[in-house]
Design a protein around this motif. Sequence first.
Motif, PDB file in Angstrom:
ATOM      1  N   LEU A   1      36.251  35.623  56.825  1.00  0.00           N
ATOM      2  CA  LEU A   1      35.863  36.342  55.536  1.00  0.00           C
ATOM      3  C   LEU A   1      37.586  37.064  55.323  1.00  0.00           C
ATOM      4  O   LEU A   1      37.862  37.853  56.205  1.00  0.00           O
ATOM      5  CB  LEU A   1      34.902  37.254  55.400  1.00  0.00           C
ATOM      6  CG  LEU A   1      34.440  38.363  54.279  1.00  0.00           C
ATOM      7  CD1 LEU A   1      34.214  37.447  53.072  1.00  0.00           C
ATOM      8  CD2 LEU A   1      33.618  39.066  54.591  1.00  0.00           C
ATOM      9  N   TYR A   2      38.181  36.917  54.250  1.00  0.00           N
ATOM     10  CA  TYR A   2      39.545  37.530  54.054  1.00  0.00           C
ATOM     11  C   TYR A   2      39.353  38.765  52.981  1.00  0.00           C
ATOM     12  O   TYR A   2      38.759  38.406  51.976  1.00  0.00           O
ATOM     13  CB  TYR A   2      40.492  36.479  53.680  1.00  0.00           C
ATOM     14  CG  TYR A   2      41.684  36.782  53.190  1.00  0.00           C
ATOM     15  CD1 TYR A   2      42.485  37.470  53.867  1.00  0.00           C
ATOM     16  CD2 TYR A   2      42.148  36.907  51.877  1.00  0.00           C
ATOM     17  CE1 TYR A   2      43.886  38.140  53.564  1.00  0.00           C
ATOM     18  CE2 TYR A   2      43.226  37.498  51.192  1.00  0.00           C
ATOM     19  CZ  TYR A   2      44.244  38.006  52.143  1.00  0.00           C
ATOM     20  OH  TYR A   2      45.192  38.600  51.867  1.00  0.00           O
ATOM     21  N   THR A   3      39.987  39.763  53.376  1.00  0.00           N
ATOM     22  CA  THR A   3      39.982  40.877  52.495  1.00  0.00           C
ATOM     23  C   THR A   3      41.064  40.927  51.333  1.00  0.00           C
ATOM     24  O   THR A   3      42.259  41.133  51.755  1.00  0.00           O
ATOM     25  CB  THR A   3      40.137  42.392  53.043  1.00  0.00           C
ATOM     26  OG1 THR A   3      41.346  42.293  53.884  1.00  0.00           O
ATOM     27  CG2 THR A   3      38.690  42.673  54.002  1.00  0.00           C
ATOM     28  N   SER A   4      40.950  40.136  50.258  1.00  0.00           N
ATOM     29  CA  SER A   4      41.717  40.077  49.165  1.00  0.00           C
ATOM     30  C   SER A   4      41.873  41.442  48.390  1.00  0.00           C
ATOM     31  O   SER A   4      41.279  42.597  48.701  1.00  0.00           O
ATOM     32  CB  SER A   4      41.436  39.016  48.428  1.00  0.00           C
ATOM     33  OG  SER A   4      42.502  38.605  47.589  1.00  0.00           O
ATOM     34  N   HIS A   5      42.292  41.079  47.034  1.00  0.00           N
ATOM     35  CA  HIS A   5      42.495  42.368  46.137  1.00  0.00           C
ATOM     36  C   HIS A   5      42.123  41.877  44.777  1.00  0.00           C
ATOM     37  O   HIS A   5      42.350  40.601  44.471  1.00  0.00           O
ATOM     38  CB  HIS A   5      43.739  42.867  46.250  1.00  0.00           C
ATOM     39  CG  HIS A   5      43.952  44.322  45.874  1.00  0.00           C
ATOM     40  ND1 HIS A   5      43.786  44.678  44.198  1.00  0.00           N
ATOM     41  CD2 HIS A   5      44.261  45.338  46.415  1.00  0.00           C
ATOM     42  CE1 HIS A   5      43.905  45.891  44.095  1.00  0.00           C
ATOM     43  NE2 HIS A   5      44.367  46.294  45.405  1.00  0.00           N
ATOM     44  N   MET A   6      41.187  42.615  43.990  1.00  0.00           N
ATOM     45  CA  MET A   6      41.094  42.371  42.489  1.00  0.00           C
ATOM     46  C   MET A   6      42.502  41.897  42.029  1.00  0.00           C
ATOM     47  O   MET A   6      43.544  42.459  42.253  1.00  0.00           O
ATOM     48  CB  MET A   6      40.470  43.560  41.666  1.00  0.00           C
ATOM     49  CG  MET A   6      39.348  44.310  42.310  1.00  0.00           C
ATOM     50  SD  MET A   6      38.742  45.690  41.218  1.00  0.00           S
ATOM     51  CE  MET A   6      40.514  46.631  41.029  1.00  0.00           C
ATOM     52  N   GLY A   7      42.387  40.611  41.217  1.00  0.00           N
ATOM     53  CA  GLY A   7      43.586  40.353  40.387  1.00  0.00           C
ATOM     54  C   GLY A   7      44.612  39.726  41.285  1.00  0.00           C
ATOM     55  O   GLY A   7      45.588  39.557  40.717  1.00  0.00           O
ATOM     56  N   ALA A   8      44.259  39.323  42.188  1.00  0.00           N
ATOM     57  CA  ALA A   8      44.862  38.343  43.257  1.00  0.00           C
ATOM     58  C   ALA A   8      45.316  37.081  42.283  1.00  0.00           C
ATOM     59  O   ALA A   8      44.548  36.594  41.807  1.00  0.00           O
ATOM     60  CB  ALA A   8      44.275  37.855  44.643  1.00  0.00           C
ATOM     61  N   ASN A   9      46.863  37.062  42.475  1.00  0.00           N
ATOM     62  CA  ASN A   9      47.214  35.699  41.648  1.00  0.00           C
ATOM     63  C   ASN A   9      48.596  35.528  42.194  1.00  0.00           C
ATOM     64  O   ASN A   9      49.254  36.294  42.219  1.00  0.00           O
ATOM     65  CB  ASN A   9      47.249  35.916  40.180  1.00  0.00           C
ATOM     66  CG  ASN A   9      47.657  34.753  39.268  1.00  0.00           C
ATOM     67  OD1 ASN A   9      48.684  34.039  39.560  1.00  0.00           O
ATOM     68  ND2 ASN A   9      46.774  34.679  37.960  1.00  0.00           N
ATOM     69  N   PRO A  10      48.820  34.182  42.599  1.00  0.00           N
ATOM     70  CA  PRO A  10      50.292  33.985  42.801  1.00  0.00           C
ATOM     71  C   PRO A  10      51.299  34.119  41.796  1.00  0.00           C
ATOM     72  O   PRO A  10      52.413  34.665  41.991  1.00  0.00           O
ATOM     73  CB  PRO A  10      50.205  32.641  43.054  1.00  0.00           C
ATOM     74  CG  PRO A  10      49.039  32.149  43.362  1.00  0.00           C
ATOM     75  CD  PRO A  10      47.999  32.947  42.555  1.00  0.00           C
ATOM     76  N   ALA A  11      50.959  34.244  40.640  1.00  0.00           N
ATOM     77  CA  ALA A  11      51.816  34.538  39.503  1.00  0.00           C
ATOM     78  C   ALA A  11      52.007  35.937  39.007  1.00  0.00           C
ATOM     79  O   ALA A  11      52.735  36.409  38.398  1.00  0.00           O
ATOM     80  CB  ALA A  11      51.653  33.670  38.334  1.00  0.00           C
ATOM     81  N   SER A  12      51.275  36.880  39.559  1.00  0.00           N
ATOM     82  CA  SER A  12      51.193  38.157  39.112  1.00  0.00           C
ATOM     83  C   SER A  12      52.355  39.047  39.536  1.00  0.00           C
ATOM     84  O   SER A  12      53.013  38.749  40.642  1.00  0.00           O
ATOM     85  CB  SER A  12      49.868  38.888  39.928  1.00  0.00           C
ATOM     86  OG  SER A  12      50.186  40.460  39.635  1.00  0.00           O
ATOM     87  N   PRO A  13      52.835  39.930  38.588  1.00  0.00           N
ATOM     88  CA  PRO A  13      54.150  40.808  38.951  1.00  0.00           C
ATOM     89  C   PRO A  13      53.715  42.011  39.589  1.00  0.00           C
ATOM     90  O   PRO A  13      54.835  42.632  40.104  1.00  0.00           O
ATOM     91  CB  PRO A  13      54.532  41.114  37.463  1.00  0.00           C
ATOM     92  CG  PRO A  13      53.049  41.292  36.658  1.00  0.00           C
ATOM     93  CD  PRO A  13      52.447  40.028  37.212  1.00  0.00           C
ATOM     94  N   PHE A  14      52.474  42.294  40.051  1.00  0.00           N
ATOM     95  CA  PHE A  14      52.225  43.336  40.767  1.00  0.00           C
ATOM     96  C   PHE A  14      51.875  43.010  42.415  1.00  0.00           C
ATOM     97  O   PHE A  14      51.085  42.464  42.579  1.00  0.00           O
ATOM     98  CB  PHE A  14      50.899  43.890  40.293  1.00  0.00           C
ATOM     99  CG  PHE A  14      50.416  45.282  41.282  1.00  0.00           C
ATOM    100  CD1 PHE A  14      51.285  46.170  41.051  1.00  0.00           C
ATOM    101  CD2 PHE A  14      48.985  45.147  41.439  1.00  0.00           C
ATOM    102  CE1 PHE A  14      50.720  47.414  41.988  1.00  0.00           C
ATOM    103  CE2 PHE A  14      48.446  46.103  42.309  1.00  0.00           C
ATOM    104  CZ  PHE A  14      49.313  47.291  42.471  1.00  0.00           C
ATOM    105  N   ALA A  15      52.972  43.255  43.142  1.00  0.00           N
ATOM    106  CA  ALA A  15      52.774  43.384  44.556  1.00  0.00           C
ATOM    107  C   ALA A  15      51.601  44.049  45.111  1.00  0.00           C
ATOM    108  O   ALA A  15      51.238  45.194  44.692  1.00  0.00           O
ATOM    109  CB  ALA A  15      54.025  43.664  45.325  1.00  0.00           C
ATOM    110  N   PRO A  16      50.906  43.604  45.875  1.00  0.00           N
ATOM    111  CA  PRO A  16      50.937  42.385  46.558  1.00  0.00           C
ATOM    112  C   PRO A  16      49.985  41.413  46.135  1.00  0.00           C
ATOM    113  O   PRO A  16      49.563  40.382  46.868  1.00  0.00           O
ATOM    114  CB  PRO A  16      50.421  42.887  48.156  1.00  0.00           C
ATOM    115  CG  PRO A  16      49.508  43.942  47.992  1.00  0.00           C
ATOM    116  CD  PRO A  16      49.854  44.570  46.524  1.00  0.00           C
TER     117      PRO A  16
END
Length: 146
Positions: free
Chosen positions: A86-101
């Motif tokens: 179970l990996y703790t990701s983040h809302m809006g995770a997307n390889p193309a997002s301009p918002f790190a991380p």
Amino acid sequence: MDQLLARVPAERIAVSVRDPEGAKELAERGVRVRRGDFDDPETLAGAFEGADQILLVSAASTGDTALRQHRAAIAAARDSGARRVLYTSHMGANPASPFAPMPDHGETEGVAGGGCAVHVAAERVLRGYDRDASWLGAADRGVGRA
């Protein structure tokens, strides 16, 4: 951890930490404390040994470092025989997002578990708080504005 310990006997829980000295309280409560460091992948095999399920809290880094750390941890979990990560990701995770991380989380979500299921959970659900403050910086940079 308190909520988990209220539901699962301590002897069935192991934690992986960079510095076991910092987790003495958990050890005193019966939790198995093991050394595991994303920056030292060889420690992860012992940290995950015997685990059926692993909660992988995302690295406190970004970019190539985070991706390297996440890949190493997922590979070690798979190699240890864990059936679920179970990996703790983040809302809006997307390889193309301009918002790190977000790109890091998006890339990590795409890493195949190779025999173990890799599930994604929003960090806010698991940690009991969110990082909404991080969005303030994004708003200042124009991310998310129409």
